[in-house]
Design a protein around this motif. Structure first.
Motif, PDB file in Angstrom:
ATOM      1  N   UNK A 129      -6.635  13.945  -3.127  1.00 48.50           N
ATOM      2  CA  UNK A 129      -5.638  13.458  -2.200  1.00 48.50           C
ATOM      3  C   UNK A 129      -4.456  14.418  -2.133  1.00 48.50           C
ATOM      4  N   UNK A 130      -3.579  14.226  -1.174  1.00 52.98           N
ATOM      5  CA  UNK A 130      -2.636  15.266  -0.788  1.00 52.98           C
ATOM      6  C   UNK A 130      -1.720  15.735  -1.910  1.00 52.98           C
ATOM      7  N   UNK A 131      -1.067  14.809  -2.595  1.00 51.68           N
ATOM      8  CA  UNK A 131      -0.143  15.217  -3.651  1.00 51.68           C
ATOM      9  C   UNK A 131      -0.877  15.960  -4.759  1.00 51.68           C
ATOM     10  N   UNK A 132      -2.037  15.479  -5.140  1.00 49.22           N
ATOM     11  CA  UNK A 132      -2.819  16.143  -6.185  1.00 49.22           C
ATOM     12  C   UNK A 132      -3.297  17.504  -5.736  1.00 49.22           C
ATOM     13  N   UNK A 159       0.831  -1.201   0.000  1.00 49.84           N
ATOM     14  CA  UNK A 159       0.000   0.000   0.000  1.00 49.84           C
ATOM     15  C   UNK A 159       0.865   1.250   0.000  1.00 49.84           C
ATOM     16  N   UNK A 160       1.943   1.234   0.759  1.00 49.09           N
ATOM     17  CA  UNK A 160       2.828   2.400   0.788  1.00 49.09           C
ATOM     18  C   UNK A 160       3.601   2.564  -0.517  1.00 49.09           C
ATOM     19  N   UNK A 161       3.957   1.459  -1.153  1.00 54.43           N
ATOM     20  CA  UNK A 161       4.609   1.572  -2.459  1.00 54.43           C
ATOM     21  C   UNK A 161       3.663   2.243  -3.455  1.00 54.43           C
ATOM     22  N   UNK A 162       2.398   1.843  -3.442  1.00 54.46           N
ATOM     23  CA  UNK A 162       1.421   2.457  -4.341  1.00 54.46           C
ATOM     24  C   UNK A 162       1.246   3.941  -4.030  1.00 54.46           C
ATOM     25  N   UNK A 163       1.229   4.307  -2.751  1.00 54.10           N
ATOM     26  CA  UNK A 163       1.111   5.706  -2.371  1.00 54.10           C
ATOM     27  C   UNK A 163       2.321   6.500  -2.849  1.00 54.10           C
ATOM     28  N   UNK A 164       3.515   5.943  -2.637  1.00 54.14           N
ATOM     29  CA  UNK A 164       4.734   6.618  -3.086  1.00 54.14           C
ATOM     30  C   UNK A 164       4.737   6.807  -4.587  1.00 54.14           C
ATOM     31  N   UNK A 165       4.337   5.767  -5.316  1.00 52.09           N
ATOM     32  CA  UNK A 165       4.320   5.841  -6.777  1.00 52.09           C
ATOM     33  C   UNK A 165       3.348   6.903  -7.259  1.00 52.09           C
ATOM     34  N   UNK A 166       2.173   6.959  -6.646  1.00 58.25           N
ATOM     35  CA  UNK A 166       1.181   7.938  -7.086  1.00 58.25           C
ATOM     36  C   UNK A 166       1.680   9.360  -6.847  1.00 58.25           C
ATOM     37  N   UNK A 167       2.314   9.602  -5.705  1.00 59.36           N
ATOM     38  CA  UNK A 167       2.831  10.945  -5.415  1.00 59.36           C
ATOM     39  C   UNK A 167       3.981  11.298  -6.349  1.00 59.36           C
ATOM     40  N   UNK A 168       4.828  10.313  -6.655  1.00 59.80           N
ATOM     41  CA  UNK A 168       5.939  10.557  -7.580  1.00 59.80           C
ATOM     42  C   UNK A 168       5.432  10.857  -8.985  1.00 59.80           C
ATOM     43  N   UNK A 208      -4.020   4.726   0.064  1.00 59.05           N
ATOM     44  CA  UNK A 208      -3.390   4.597  -1.249  1.00 59.05           C
ATOM     45  C   UNK A 208      -4.416   4.633  -2.370  1.00 59.05           C
ATOM     46  N   UNK A 209      -5.569   4.013  -2.142  1.00 63.80           N
ATOM     47  CA  UNK A 209      -6.591   3.961  -3.195  1.00 63.80           C
ATOM     48  C   UNK A 209      -7.136   5.357  -3.508  1.00 63.80           C
ATOM     49  N   UNK A 210      -7.228   6.222  -2.508  1.00 65.68           N
ATOM     50  CA  UNK A 210      -7.660   7.590  -2.762  1.00 65.68           C
ATOM     51  C   UNK A 210      -6.673   8.287  -3.699  1.00 65.68           C
ATOM     52  N   UNK A 211      -5.396   8.068  -3.469  1.00 61.70           N
ATOM     53  CA  UNK A 211      -4.381   8.666  -4.332  1.00 61.70           C
ATOM     54  C   UNK A 211      -4.394   8.039  -5.721  1.00 61.70           C
ATOM     55  N   UNK A 212      -4.551   6.719  -5.786  1.00 62.25           N
ATOM     56  CA  UNK A 212      -4.611   6.042  -7.087  1.00 62.25           C
ATOM     57  C   UNK A 212      -5.796   6.525  -7.907  1.00 62.25           C
ATOM     58  N   UNK A 213      -6.907   6.785  -7.246  1.00 62.13           N
ATOM     59  CA  UNK A 213      -8.079   7.285  -7.966  1.00 62.13           C
ATOM     60  C   UNK A 213      -7.778   8.614  -8.638  1.00 62.13           C
ATOM     61  N   UNK A 214      -7.000   9.457  -7.975  1.00 56.45           N
ATOM     62  CA  UNK A 214      -6.683  10.763  -8.542  1.00 56.45           C
ATOM     63  C   UNK A 214      -5.716  10.666  -9.720  1.00 56.45           C
ATOM     64  N   UNK A 215      -4.688   9.818  -9.605  1.00 52.14           N
ATOM     65  CA  UNK A 215      -3.684   9.796 -10.671  1.00 52.14           C
ATOM     66  C   UNK A 215      -4.111   8.948 -11.856  1.00 52.14           C
TER      67      UNK A 215
END
Length: 419
Positions: free
Chosen positions: A405-408, A121-130, A187-194
């Motif tokens: 989500x935060x990065x977006x 889950x953290x890898x997916x979060x990191x990838x989405x923010x990157x 992580x899924x919230x971030x994945x939804x955005x990217x």
């Protein structure tokens, strides 16, 4: 939510408070730079130094990559290279190139070859923010993380993440965890955005329905952490090891606050996407916050939130952990934005006053990660200062909308005064 609905003189509207949050964020980031290792990011000690023999770990490498990506997105110089370093580590020494997925430690140096949903889950979060930070290699990391989640961890039948597998994915642990599913929700919230794929918001809702609206609601909104493979609560799990850093016995008030915030992010994200949004999301968030304040704060004769409680809501592990208080503060700010109710302003100030008085280390940097029952620095559960992620997010969340989500949200620069 329009900040005009906030209580009069809310700290969230105060320029000085916004500046204080920004300054604290810069201080945290500067301390965390020392965590860089050749194979990723490691665990600094209390003075911000990597101890001899420090090893790169997937958890902190992913968290650091996510955190540094958000710094870069804001326009802070010096963090792009750290994001790139994290991407390279996650696509290199931390990844199982033969069988897929990620080990806990580079090269399995800890002797553990298992694949844990929590880490993925953290890898997916990191990838989405990157990806939001537009760093090279981020898209490939994101595609790989999604492939592994879809291929192994997500259970459409259960509407949740499976917990862990052995290295070749042939053996599934007969355990289901709320903690891993909580971070999957994030992580899924971030994945939804990217990805702009609504399935991630639907998956997040299914997790929340099971873990919170079903199980926590039936337990006075204290989150049940441990389940068997049929999602039956394991109330005696780790009774003999109550202070475990990831799977402690009983309930964990810090997770109740974290879930409360995530429910509000999910509600706002689904609203933003024009998707049906259950009314109970906001109600459950308020009930989680109220119950965990009632049972977790100032319950053993000293200020602060205890780490764990038993099933009668009596303290088991009395230590105060920094991440718990960071999440409590972030949840209070989210509820304040969502409801405009004065009670959340009171809690928000109370939590930050406690953090300033006890956790924030003005001498050696960053935050003390653990306090004893006497609110003095301790190191029985968490030694050193390896965690940037919780405190860094706690100084960002009050300055951002609940969605995206935060990065977006940072990329959209929707809130003035972020740096």
């Amino acid at each position: 939510m329009d900040t005009l609905s906030l209580p009069l003189r809310s700290w969230l509207n105060a320029p000085a408070h916004q500046a204080w949050l920004a300054a604290e964020g810069l201080r945290l980031l500067d301390f965390a730079k020392a965590s860089r290792l050749s194979q990723g990011f490691g665990n600094p000690d209390a003075r911000g130094r990597l101890p001899e023999g420090a090893r790169a770990e997937t958890m902190n490498t992913a968290r650091m990559t996510h955190s540094f990506a958000m710094a870069h997105i804001q326009g802070l110089p010096g963090y792009a290279g750290l994001v790139d370093h994290g991407i390279a580590a996650l696509m290199g020494p931390l990844r199982d190139a033969e069988r897929g997925g990620w080990f806990a430690v580079a090269g399995q140096a800890d002797g553990n070859s298992a694949k844990a949903a929590y880490l993925h889950a953290f890898v997916a979060l990191a990838a989405s923010s990157a990806v939001v930070a537009q760093r090279p290699g981020a898209e490939a990391l994101l595609e790989e993380a999604i492939r592994i989640i879809d291929g192994h961890f997500w259970s459409e039948e259960e509407g949740a993440m499976l917990e862990s597998f052995n290295r070749d994915w042939s053996e599934l642990e007969a355990y289901r965890g709320a903690n891993s599913n909580m971070h999957a929700t994030e992580a899924f919230l971030a994945l939804a955005d990217v990805t702009r794929d609504p399935r991630w918001l639907n998956r997040a809702l299914r997790i929340v329905e099971r873990v919170i609206h079903q199980h926590a609601a039936a337990n006075d909104y204290m989150v049940i952490e441990h389940f068997d493979c049929d999602w039956q609560p394991l109330r005696d799990y780790n009774r003999a090891f109550p202070a475990d850093g990831f799977r402690p016995f009983g309930t964990t008030p810090g997770h109740g606050f974290e879930w409360a915030r995530l429910l509000l992010h999910l509600e706002a994200s689904r609203d933003l996407a024009g998707m049906p949004t259950p009314g109970w999301l906001a109600l459950d968030a308020q009930r989680l916050f109220a119950s965990n304040c009632r049972h977790g704060w100032d319950v053993d004769g000293a200020l602060g939130i205890v780490y764990t409680l038993d099933w009668d809501n009596r303290p088991v592990v009395h230590q105060r952990l920094h991440w718990t208080h960071a999440e409590a503060s972030a949840a209070a700010s989210a509820l304040l934005k969502r409801t405009g109710q004065e009670q959340y302003e009171v809690w928000y100030r109370r939590f930050w006053d406690f953090c300033e008085a006890h956790f924030i280390d003005r001498q050696q940097g960053s935050w003390h990660h653990e306090l004893g029952r006497d609110n003095r620095p301790a190191a029985e559960i968490w030694g050193g200062k390896p965690d940037l992620y919780h405190a860094w997010q706690a100084v960002l969340i009050p300055r951002l909308a609940l969605a995206p989500s935060m990065a977006s949200a940072l990329a959209q620069a929707s809130v003035p005064g972020l740096v």
